[in-house]
Design a protein around this motif. Structure first.
Motif, PDB file in Angstrom:
ATOM      1  N   CYS A  71       0.832  -1.216   0.000  1.00  0.00           N
ATOM      2  CA  CYS A  71       0.000   0.000   0.000  1.00  0.00           C
ATOM      3  C   CYS A  71       0.860   1.256   0.000  1.00  0.00           C
ATOM      4  O   CYS A  71       0.584   2.207  -0.733  1.00  0.00           O
ATOM      5  CB  CYS A  71      -0.938   0.007   1.212  1.00  0.00           C
ATOM      6  SG  CYS A  71      -2.291  -1.193   1.089  1.00  0.00           S
ATOM      7  N   ALA A  72       1.922   1.277   0.812  1.00  0.00           N
ATOM      8  CA  ALA A  72       2.786   2.460   0.914  1.00  0.00           C
ATOM      9  C   ALA A  72       3.423   2.798  -0.432  1.00  0.00           C
ATOM     10  O   ALA A  72       3.522   3.971  -0.796  1.00  0.00           O
ATOM     11  CB  ALA A  72       3.859   2.248   1.973  1.00  0.00           C
ATOM     12  N   GLN A  73       3.818   1.784  -1.178  1.00  0.00           N
ATOM     13  CA  GLN A  73       4.521   2.021  -2.439  1.00  0.00           C
ATOM     14  C   GLN A  73       3.570   2.144  -3.624  1.00  0.00           C
ATOM     15  O   GLN A  73       3.703   3.058  -4.437  1.00  0.00           O
ATOM     16  CB  GLN A  73       5.517   0.896  -2.697  1.00  0.00           C
ATOM     17  CG  GLN A  73       6.640   0.877  -1.684  1.00  0.00           C
ATOM     18  CD  GLN A  73       7.413  -0.439  -1.690  1.00  0.00           C
ATOM     19  OE1 GLN A  73       7.124  -1.351  -2.461  1.00  0.00           O
ATOM     20  NE2 GLN A  73       8.386  -0.541  -0.812  1.00  0.00           N
ATOM     21  N   ASN A  74       2.622   1.229  -3.731  1.00  0.00           N
ATOM     22  CA  ASN A  74       1.815   1.136  -4.949  1.00  0.00           C
ATOM     23  C   ASN A  74       0.528   1.955  -4.936  1.00  0.00           C
ATOM     24  O   ASN A  74       0.058   2.362  -5.992  1.00  0.00           O
ATOM     25  CB  ASN A  74       1.499  -0.326  -5.254  1.00  0.00           C
ATOM     26  CG  ASN A  74       2.760  -1.117  -5.482  1.00  0.00           C
ATOM     27  OD1 ASN A  74       3.685  -0.653  -6.136  1.00  0.00           O
ATOM     28  ND2 ASN A  74       2.832  -2.308  -4.917  1.00  0.00           N
ATOM     29  N   ILE A  75      -0.030   2.197  -3.778  1.00  0.00           N
ATOM     30  CA  ILE A  75      -1.265   2.982  -3.697  1.00  0.00           C
ATOM     31  C   ILE A  75      -0.958   4.398  -3.232  1.00  0.00           C
ATOM     32  O   ILE A  75      -1.400   5.375  -3.834  1.00  0.00           O
ATOM     33  CB  ILE A  75      -2.286   2.314  -2.764  1.00  0.00           C
ATOM     34  CG1 ILE A  75      -2.719   0.966  -3.351  1.00  0.00           C
ATOM     35  CG2 ILE A  75      -3.496   3.224  -2.545  1.00  0.00           C
ATOM     36  CD1 ILE A  75      -3.573   0.121  -2.432  1.00  0.00           C
ATOM     37  N   LEU A  76      -0.170   4.497  -2.163  1.00  0.00           N
ATOM     38  CA  LEU A  76       0.104   5.805  -1.567  1.00  0.00           C
ATOM     39  C   LEU A  76       1.343   6.486  -2.145  1.00  0.00           C
ATOM     40  O   LEU A  76       1.586   7.655  -1.868  1.00  0.00           O
ATOM     41  CB  LEU A  76       0.227   5.648  -0.050  1.00  0.00           C
ATOM     42  CG  LEU A  76      -1.024   5.067   0.619  1.00  0.00           C
ATOM     43  CD1 LEU A  76      -0.754   4.745   2.080  1.00  0.00           C
ATOM     44  CD2 LEU A  76      -2.199   6.020   0.472  1.00  0.00           C
TER      45      LEU A  76
END
Length: 102
Positions: A35-40
């Motif tokens: 989530c930290a890399q790919n979404i956020l």
């Protein structure tokens, strides 16, 4: 001392104290690496800062009064406080600015 929150605030996946993919911001907002890399895109949706890997607290007390037995991980699950639909604009506005310059 870090809280070692037990879950990703975005997708709610479990992130136990020994999780190698737990990411935190300076306020200890906690997200999984995906989530930290790919979404956020390395933009904390709560403060606008970047993420770093969360350190792993030793299981064993190698010194008196330390380790998971003395300072256990939190069991309080935290959920994202902001509307997911609005995150795209927020992330897009900040993702091209290096975290140290935000």
């Amino acid at each position: 001392m870090l809280q070692l929150r037990p879950n990703c605030e975005y997708c709610d996946i479990d992130l136990p104290a020994h999780a190698p993919d737990a990411m935190i911001c300076t306020y200890e907002c906690t997200f999984c690496a995906d989530c930290a890399q790919n979404i956020l895109r390395n933009v904390c949706p709560n403060c606008g800062g970047g993420f770093e890997r969360r350190p792993i607290r030793p299981k064993t007390a190698h010194r008196p009064g330390v380790g998971l037995a003395h300072a256990p991980a939190s069991d309080k699950r935290v959920r994202l406080k902001h509307d997911r639909r609005a995150l795209g604009d927020f992330v897009e506005k900040l993702r091209h600015i290096p975290p140290r310059e935000r």
